[in-house]
Design an enzyme around this catalytic site. Sequence first.
Site, PDB file in Angstrom:
ATOM      1  N   HIS A   1      -2.595  11.836  10.838  1.00  0.00           N
ATOM      2  CA  HIS A   1      -2.685  10.379  10.754  1.00  0.00           C
ATOM      3  C   HIS A   1      -4.156  10.008  10.785  1.00  0.00           C
ATOM      4  CE1 HIS A   1      -1.243   6.236  11.277  1.00  0.00           C
ATOM      5  NE2 HIS A   1      -2.095   6.070  12.271  1.00  0.00           N
TER       6      HIS A   1
ATOM      7  N   SER B   1      -4.677   3.165   9.374  1.00  0.00           N
ATOM      8  CA  SER B   1      -3.419   2.790  10.021  1.00  0.00           C
ATOM      9  C   SER B   1      -3.150   1.290   9.877  1.00  0.00           C
ATOM     10  CB  SER B   1      -3.425   3.238  11.482  1.00  0.00           C
ATOM     11  OG  SER B   1      -2.119   3.211  12.006  1.00  0.00           O
TER      12      SER B   1
ATOM     13  N   ASP C   1       3.494  11.555   8.037  1.00  0.00           N
ATOM     14  CA  ASP C   1       2.574  10.816   8.894  1.00  0.00           C
ATOM     15  C   ASP C   1       3.000  10.876  10.358  1.00  0.00           C
ATOM     16  OD1 ASP C   1       0.317   8.555   8.866  1.00  0.00           O
ATOM     17  OD2 ASP C   1       1.902   7.952  10.245  1.00  0.00           O
TER      18      ASP C   1
END
EC number: 3.1.1.-
Length: 456
Positions: free
Chosen positions: A363, A200, A296
């Site tokens: 994610h 991330s 995502d």
Amino acid sequence: MRSLLLWIAVVVCLLCSVAAVVQSGSSDGFGKPRDTETAISFLEYKLMAPSVPMIPLTLIHGADSKGAVCLDGTLPGYHLDRGFGSGANSWLIQLEGGGWCNNHRSCVYRKTSRRGSSKFMEKALAFTGILSNRSEENPDFFNWNRIKLRYCDGASFSGDSQDESSQLFYRGQRIWQVAMEEFLSLGMKQANQALLSGCSAGGLASILHCDEFRELLPSSTKVKCLSDAGMFLDSVDVSGGHSLRNMFQGVVTVQNLQKDLSSTCTNHLDPTSCFFPQNLVSDIKTPMFLLNTAYDSWQIQESLAPPTADPGGIWKACKSDHSRCNSSQIQFFQEFRNQMLFAVNSFSNSDQNGLYINSCFAHCQTERQDTWFAQDSPQLNGKRVAESVGDWYFDRAKNVKAIDCPYPCDTTCHNLIFDFDQSAIEISASSRFCFPVIRASLVSLMLIKFILQFLV
């Protein structure tokens, strides 16, 4: 007794963290953060065995003398699990994620959390997925020196400034530098293999720092980089606005990142555009692997349909559970997928780069055991994420580039479901896991503190 206390601490931390996420009302980066990323990252704890080892936090003493401090001025830290056997001279650096702070208010709030202060960081973390020390869970990297560098600067380990009036220290670049100096002194300078990874906001950081990482090590060292869920796109949101561009512009402005961004990019684009990975990845010289879902979950929640772009809540059900989307909403996601494929087109032309884009609503797939390497993990072309990354890193296969067909064709996905209406967060896959949400309280926080006294 110690293992029982450990397991109780993990469960309580999970429940409190998820509760805090669901009860908070605004988006990550906009004032008081909802922190969708925390909800996602803690899902893995439900899937791991009670015997998963906890790796202690190490603070980088002396970092403050070099101005390398968290937002609140405390020391940065990391977790290190030493390598062994054939992996004793190989190093994997995992950069922690956790969103960004994009204005004075959100940065002030952030420094009262583990995302901005080592005072609030967990004293120990479980290492799962790509950080696991078990060959059956992490076949290629299990015996490497594995490090998780904690994230406490709010700008993907970038920035070198401070706000004197609020005593906010924007020192991500210095944290990166002192951390690398520390790891080199611990033996990384003799590494024969190294991998810089991140998830991330940490995935974006691995893109921003990839070539720097290569330059730190001898030319004889095999060096590559992996970005997991770091391909944040400069996309139009459901209101026709640019929510993520506005957030990134705030990050670049409040932390004065202009001077720290790639000059190759800033020579022809504005600074905010040069914080978006789609404008950076094709210029990276070091071999890189991009792992991303086409849909995502974080970008759907906080970039495409954040509350600020959907004040009427039209997208609330859809963005929480893709099975509740109508055909036009699914088409919006398909257009987002097309943008993702276009953004990586030039990058994928390089033989040295790797690519794995599956059509899941997820994610960060490297740190979760169920999506990294498990019996029923998501697959593309018959390969799980761990297998594809390993094939690419060790050159076991040529042209390791896999792009999934559009939703809903992939039946191997572990899709995230944020069921706020039922006060639960789930993973949907061949198996389903449900997390009842309890209210975080002072009592539960005191319980955590009591248990941790026996663990560290």
